[in-house]
Design a protein around this motif. Sequence first.
Motif, PDB file in Angstrom:
ATOM      1  N   UNK A 186       0.509  -1.437  -0.260  1.00 14.59           N
ATOM      2  CA  UNK A 186      -0.139  -0.160   0.352  1.00 14.59           C
ATOM      3  C   UNK A 186       1.068   1.112  -0.046  1.00 14.59           C
ATOM      4  N   UNK A 187       1.874   1.222   0.957  1.00 10.56           N
ATOM      5  CA  UNK A 187       2.323   2.415   0.134  1.00 10.56           C
ATOM      6  C   UNK A 187       3.510   2.733  -0.429  1.00 10.56           C
ATOM      7  N   UNK A 188       3.612   1.568  -1.270  1.00 11.67           N
ATOM      8  CA  UNK A 188       4.642   1.590  -2.402  1.00 11.67           C
ATOM      9  C   UNK A 188       3.584   2.314  -3.571  1.00 11.67           C
ATOM     10  N   UNK A 189       2.255   1.690  -3.395  1.00 12.01           N
ATOM     11  CA  UNK A 189       0.879   2.378  -4.152  1.00 12.01           C
ATOM     12  C   UNK A 189       0.799   3.815  -4.216  1.00 12.01           C
ATOM     13  N   UNK A 190       1.078   3.775  -3.393  1.00  8.20           N
ATOM     14  CA  UNK A 190      -0.007   5.583  -2.992  1.00  8.20           C
ATOM     15  C   UNK A 190       1.674   6.801  -2.856  1.00  8.20           C
ATOM     16  N   UNK A 191       2.877   6.182  -3.165  1.00  9.39           N
ATOM     17  CA  UNK A 191       3.786   7.183  -3.566  1.00  9.39           C
ATOM     18  C   UNK A 191       3.416   7.164  -5.220  1.00  9.39           C
ATOM     19  N   UNK A 192       3.637   5.718  -5.341  1.00  7.48           N
ATOM     20  CA  UNK A 192       3.801   6.128  -7.582  1.00  7.48           C
ATOM     21  C   UNK A 192       1.964   7.145  -7.709  1.00  7.48           C
ATOM     22  N   UNK A 193       0.834   6.086  -7.016  1.00  2.00           N
ATOM     23  CA  UNK A 193      -0.134   7.548  -7.154  1.00  2.00           C
ATOM     24  C   UNK A 193      -0.357   9.091  -7.002  1.00  2.00           C
ATOM     25  N   UNK A 194       0.751   9.279  -6.310  1.00  2.00           N
ATOM     26  CA  UNK A 194       0.949  10.819  -5.096  1.00  2.00           C
ATOM     27  C   UNK A 194       1.826  11.687  -4.809  1.00  2.00           C
ATOM     28  N   UNK A 195       2.918  10.760  -5.721  1.00  2.00           N
ATOM     29  CA  UNK A 195       4.485  11.253  -5.427  1.00  2.00           C
ATOM     30  C   UNK A 195       4.567  12.342  -4.003  1.00  2.00           C
ATOM     31  N   UNK A 196       3.484  11.873  -2.922  1.00  2.00           N
ATOM     32  CA  UNK A 196       4.547  12.382  -2.001  1.00  2.00           C
ATOM     33  C   UNK A 196       5.113  11.966  -0.686  1.00  2.00           C
TER      34      UNK A 196
END
Length: 263
Positions: A66-76
């Motif tokens: 989930x953390x990797x997906x969030x990084x790719x999706x939001x770049x935050x």
Amino acid sequence: MSFSYTLFLALLLLAPGLGAWAGLRSGERSDLIAQAPEKPGSTFSLLVIVFGALAGHILLSLVFAVQAWACRSTAACWTLGFDPNVYRVILNTGHAGPRPPDLAFLCWFVGLLSPALIVGAIAYRASGWQWVRTMRETAAFGWLKRWVDLGRAPNRFIIAYVVTTLEHDGASVAYEGVVETIALDDNKAIAMLVLSNCDRFLVRIGPDRVERVSTAAAPIPLIQLDSRNFVNVALEVFDTDLLPSQRALPDRGDHGNPVGRDL
């Protein structure tokens, strides 16, 4: 003794399973039945450790995904000088690469510790669920579970009559008291008893009858009896609502249970 990286890594990976086992053991506490030690090579304990470890690592892997997906999706995301995913680090062990900073080791160890704490807390809570408790008590108490269930009600208590190997004037010394703690051996036989408000008496066996001879002595507040001194033990459940007199009742505290009792 030389350091074994393989053993150290195995213990780290098994930490969630050990946490699950510890959570179940600590949550199943009963003051009436003393916890018996786990048998060496217990299949049930092995299954709890293995599946607990798998559950913990699945949970942590899901967090990383989930953390990797969030990084790719939001770049935050924060930029770190190391890979926070401890599983990739373990799988890449032995490959040359830049030396990780000191903060990386703290993050990796905290990452491995977190699922152990979470799974252990879940197992502790799950030990109070009725179906889990019933399953564990059936395996641990055996034939005694029926008596434990009968004695759970706040208006009931268990009396034990214990005939010992001690003798006086040709009669056997016996004890009668409220059961506070019972310890079982590997065969689910009674290995130890702790009785409160205990009376002593003599049992004389004649050619045609068994006679109880009462003795003039003050009740014993608390006594521990070992099975090595038992001849036999009888258990009886009493209901306070059915007793004709309150004089023989044990001190049951403010909540209806014998003092110190947690069934």
